[in-house]
Design a protein around this motif. Structure first.
Motif, PDB file in Angstrom:
ATOM      1  N   VAL A 169       0.844  -1.204   0.000  1.00 42.89           N
ATOM      2  CA  VAL A 169       0.000   0.000   0.000  1.00 42.89           C
ATOM      3  C   VAL A 169       0.877   1.252   0.000  1.00 42.89           C
ATOM      4  N   ASN A 170       1.867   1.261   0.879  1.00 40.90           N
ATOM      5  CA  ASN A 170       2.701   2.464   1.002  1.00 40.90           C
ATOM      6  C   ASN A 170       3.586   2.690  -0.218  1.00 40.90           C
TER       7      ASN A 170
ATOM      8  N   TYR B 209       1.209   1.430  -4.032  1.00 44.11           N
ATOM      9  CA  TYR B 209      -0.070   2.096  -4.309  1.00 44.11           C
ATOM     10  C   TYR B 209      -0.013   3.600  -4.045  1.00 44.11           C
ATOM     11  N   LEU B 210       0.415   3.962  -2.840  1.00 42.27           N
ATOM     12  CA  LEU B 210       0.477   5.398  -2.525  1.00 42.27           C
ATOM     13  C   LEU B 210       1.739   6.042  -3.100  1.00 42.27           C
ATOM     14  N   GLY B 211       2.772   5.227  -3.274  1.00 40.73           N
ATOM     15  CA  GLY B 211       4.030   5.780  -3.809  1.00 40.73           C
ATOM     16  C   GLY B 211       4.799   6.571  -2.781  1.00 40.73           C
TER      17      GLY B 211
ATOM     18  N   PRO C 283      -3.080  -4.218  -2.945  1.00 39.36           N
ATOM     19  CA  PRO C 283      -3.794  -2.956  -2.701  1.00 39.36           C
ATOM     20  C   PRO C 283      -5.117  -2.878  -3.453  1.00 39.36           C
TER      21      PRO C 283
END
Lengths: 518, 191
Positions: free
Chosen positions: B84-85, B88-90, B176
């Motif tokens: 996720v970090n 997905y969120l970058g 994600p």
């Protein structure tokens, strides 16, 4: 037995005294028979003794087995001494290795549960509770703590993830306005949690680009390191940044050309000259123009900020031709050029940048609606890009109104207002125009006034209100509308003034020229 | 093939270690005789514990399943936060501008755990024999245990060839989006 053999017969004694021949011969025969007899008796006795011993041993073994029937293999200590000695003589070394524990090498192998086990009872018990190395336990604990910390971190990022996921889901469904709202919420959550989610900024920038919010796209470029934009996963953002900057630069250059003529009347604008200037922009070098502009700026500035080395500088070659064409359309609009000329420019924009619907779709739809062309293809395309775009509904109402189908236009407008269409004020204006063209001036004024109350009114709406008020004889309302325009720096439109002067009818306003109040 | 297996095992060291540790723990709980308790040997036993041949079905199931379960839980948790970090969120960098090492560490350890989920092939075969051998268990148990067995059995062969690194990396990329299908609704419901 061999000793007896040596004593009682066998090889004659070379040291024995010799006797006479006949006596010696008889005596020798008698001695041989006696010797053979004795030897056979000895053999019989020895066999009997061995047989008796074997029987006794067999009985003893049988008794032992009966006493301990559960033990299948005897331990070394349990073996009879004689047997152990005999075995030791036969295979002393191998036997010891096979029976000792493989682990400790001291105790005999085999356990009560598994007699074939290569381990002794003590080692077997120990290996079933194989000890943990202290370092291994420590490492495992560290990893487990890390897992729990991961869970905490995940919980900390949940809000940002949820907002970003919602935004992505909405963007995937082409609900771009809602997606943009969700991205804004995600950005706020990231800002408060000090999370620098570069991929969220990237996706937000791409959504803004689709909607044509170019200034916002360029602003988001600061959220990503300049060198990262060269990497494959940021390539689409880099392209969006470059193109957004190109559109903005083109807009700035074109506005600079057009700005002196913005406040002029249509007749005063030197259309061909300005059009030629804009046309020249299509092949101009932006760097020269920018450098010239920067020179003027630098002269005015006394100090300059040091440039941030990590900020990306968008790269593009030449101004965007479609954007220049947009300003040519705008020039045609303010110069009161025929609708077909305007359509020509907008269609050129469409052919140059078919993917940039934000640039031409609304204009083309409105022009098509006014000129009675089919607007459905462009409406479909607009909805494909952004399913939440309310413009197609408005365009359909305009098309119905210009086609003279007033009742359908009114009913569709009311349905759209009921459905909270974002262009409610414009829809009220369209209803008002329908009533105005039907001769019901009072209702026309009421509807347009209702639209005027709903939101921050446009210039066109205030002019329409002034026209309807004039037609309905509401002089106070007209004066109020005219005051509002003049106080905002605008003049009452020529169509309204001509109508009030009696030089133009309502029908002519909506059937000639721009087909609307400007 | 062995070299690929070993490379994957050492690339995913935290997961390899954790799997061997959980296998060791399970052996202790079931009182299975451990013949060699070294976790990181440079052979096909890397990441596994060398233990006696198990003759009980429940023990065989435990040795195959519980290390799988524990590593799966640890792997899912760490992969979720890492994927996720990072993916997905970058969040590649901290707000201060330095590389966010912790996020990459989450992702690496998470993928490591997911790469080392499955039992040794011999253990899976023993479990198969004890579960599906002639007259070993009734039809109900065979049917109930079939999905778990299938996962463990196929996974053990994938792990033997080092292919679980690819599957876990692909899973990390997809995670994600999988979470995105239900987590927003869950979050809104809780809020």
């Amino acid at each position: 037995m061999d000793d007896q053999k040596e004593k009682r017969g066998g090889t004659p004694d070379p040291n024995a005294e010799p006797e006479s021949a006949p006596e010696a011969g008889q005596k020798a025969e008698s001695d041989d028979e006696q010797s053979l007899h004795d030897e056979l008796e000895d053999l019989a006795r020895v066999f009997q003794e061995e047989l008796d011993r074997a029987k006794a041993q067999a009985e003893e073994d049988a008794n032992r087995t009966d006493d301990a029937p559960g033990i299948l293999i005897q331990s070394l200590d349990d073996l009879p001494e004689v047997q152990r000695e005999a075995d030791a003589e036969a295979e002393p070394k191998n036997d010891t290795e096979e029976t000792l524990c493989e682990c400790c090498g001291e105790r005999p192998s085999g356990t009560q549960k598994d007699p074939d086990s290569p381990y002794c009872t003590v080692c077997d018990e120990g290996l079933r509770h194989y000890p943990f190395d202290f370092l291994n336990v420590l490492l495992a604990l560290v990893l487990l703590v890390f897992v729990f910390y991961g869970g905490y971190q995940f919980a900390d990022h949940t809000e940002v993830f949820v907002r970003a996921a919602q935004a992505d889901s909405l963007a995937a469904d082409n609900e771009l306005y809602s997606a943009l709202d969700a991205y804004t919420q995600a950005e706020e959550a990231m800002s408060s949690d000090r999370i620098n989610g570069e991929l969220v900024y990237k996706r937000a920038a791409l959504t803004m680009y689709k909607l044509g919010y170019m200034s916002n796209v360029v602003e988001l470029g600061d959220a990503v390191h300049s060198w990262e934009l060269q990497l494959p996963h940021f390539r689409s953002m880099k392209t969006a940044l470059d193109r957004a900057e190109q559109f903005l630069a083109t807009g700035d250059a074109a506005t600079e050309i057009l700005s002196p003529y913005m406040s002029m009347s249509a007749q005063e604008i030197p259309y061909d000259d300005v059009l030629a200037q804009l046309e020249a922009l299509k092949t101009a070098d932006p760097e020269e123009t920018t450098a010239a502009a920067e020179d003027t700026t630098n002269e005015a500035e006394t100090t300059t900020e040091p440039a941030d080395m990590d900020t990306y500088t968008p790269q593009y070659t030449g101004y965007n031709t479609a954007m220049v064409t947009f300003y040519q359309y705008y020039l045609a609009l303010i110069s009161d050029q025929p609708l077909e000329t305007q359509i020509g420019f907008v269609e050129e924009m469409q052919s140059l940048e078919p993917e940039e619907t934000w640039m031409y779709a609304t204009l083309l739809g409105e022009l098509y609606a006014k000129t009675g062309r089919d607007i459905e293809p462009i409406c479909t395309k607009m909805l494909e890009v952004n399913a939440e775009d309310d413009t197609p509904a408005l365009l359909r109402v305009i098309a119905l109104r210009t086609a003279g189908d007033y009742d359908a236009a009114i009913s569709q407008s009311e349905a759209q207002i009921e459905a909270s269409n974002e262009y409610a004020a414009e829809l009220y204006r369209q209803i008002g125009l329908c009533y105005l063209l039907q001769g019901d001036y009072e209702t026309a004024y009421e509807k347009v006034n209702e639209g005027f109350q709903t939101t921050n009114p446009s210039i066109q709406l205030v002019n329409t209100l002034a026209l309807c008020a004039s037609a309905a004889g509401e002089e106070d309302a007209y004066a109020e509308a005219a005051d509002l325009l003049t106080s905002s720096g605008y003049a009452v439109s020529e169509e309204v003034l001509e109508y009030r002067a009696g030089t133009r009818t309502i029908e002519s306003i909506f059937t000639e020229g721009d087909l609307d109040v400007t | 093939m062995r070299i690929v297996y070993l490379i994957v095992k050492y690339l995913t060291l935290p997961g390899t270690f954790l799997q061997a540790f959980f296998e060791h723990l399970t052996c202790r709980v079931y009182e299975v005789l451990v013949e060699d308790g070294r976790y990181l040997r440079a052979n096909e036993m890397c990441g596994h514990i060398q233990h006696e041949l198990v003759r009980k079905r429940s023990t065989s199931f435990g040795i195959c399943f519980f290390p799988f379960l524990f590593n799966l839980i640890a792997g899912l948790m760490l992969t979720a936060v890492g994927a996720v970090n990072v993916l997905y969120l970058g969040e590649f960098f901290t707000s201060g501008g330095s590389v966010h090492i912790l996020n990459f560490l989450f992702l690496w350890v998470g993928i490591s755990c997911l790469t080392n989920l499955f039992p040794q092939t011999e253990d899976a075969l023993t479990f198969k024999e004890l579960l599906y051998g002639k007259g070993k268990s009734n039809l109900f148990v065979k049917i109930i245990a079939a999905p778990v067995f299938a996962v463990l059995y196929v996974g053990s062969y994938l792990q033997k060839w080092g292919a679980t690194l690819l599957t876990s990396a692909a899973f990390a990329y997809a995670l994600p989006y999988i979470l995105g299908t239900f987590l927003p609704q869950l979050y809104e419901a809780v809020q």
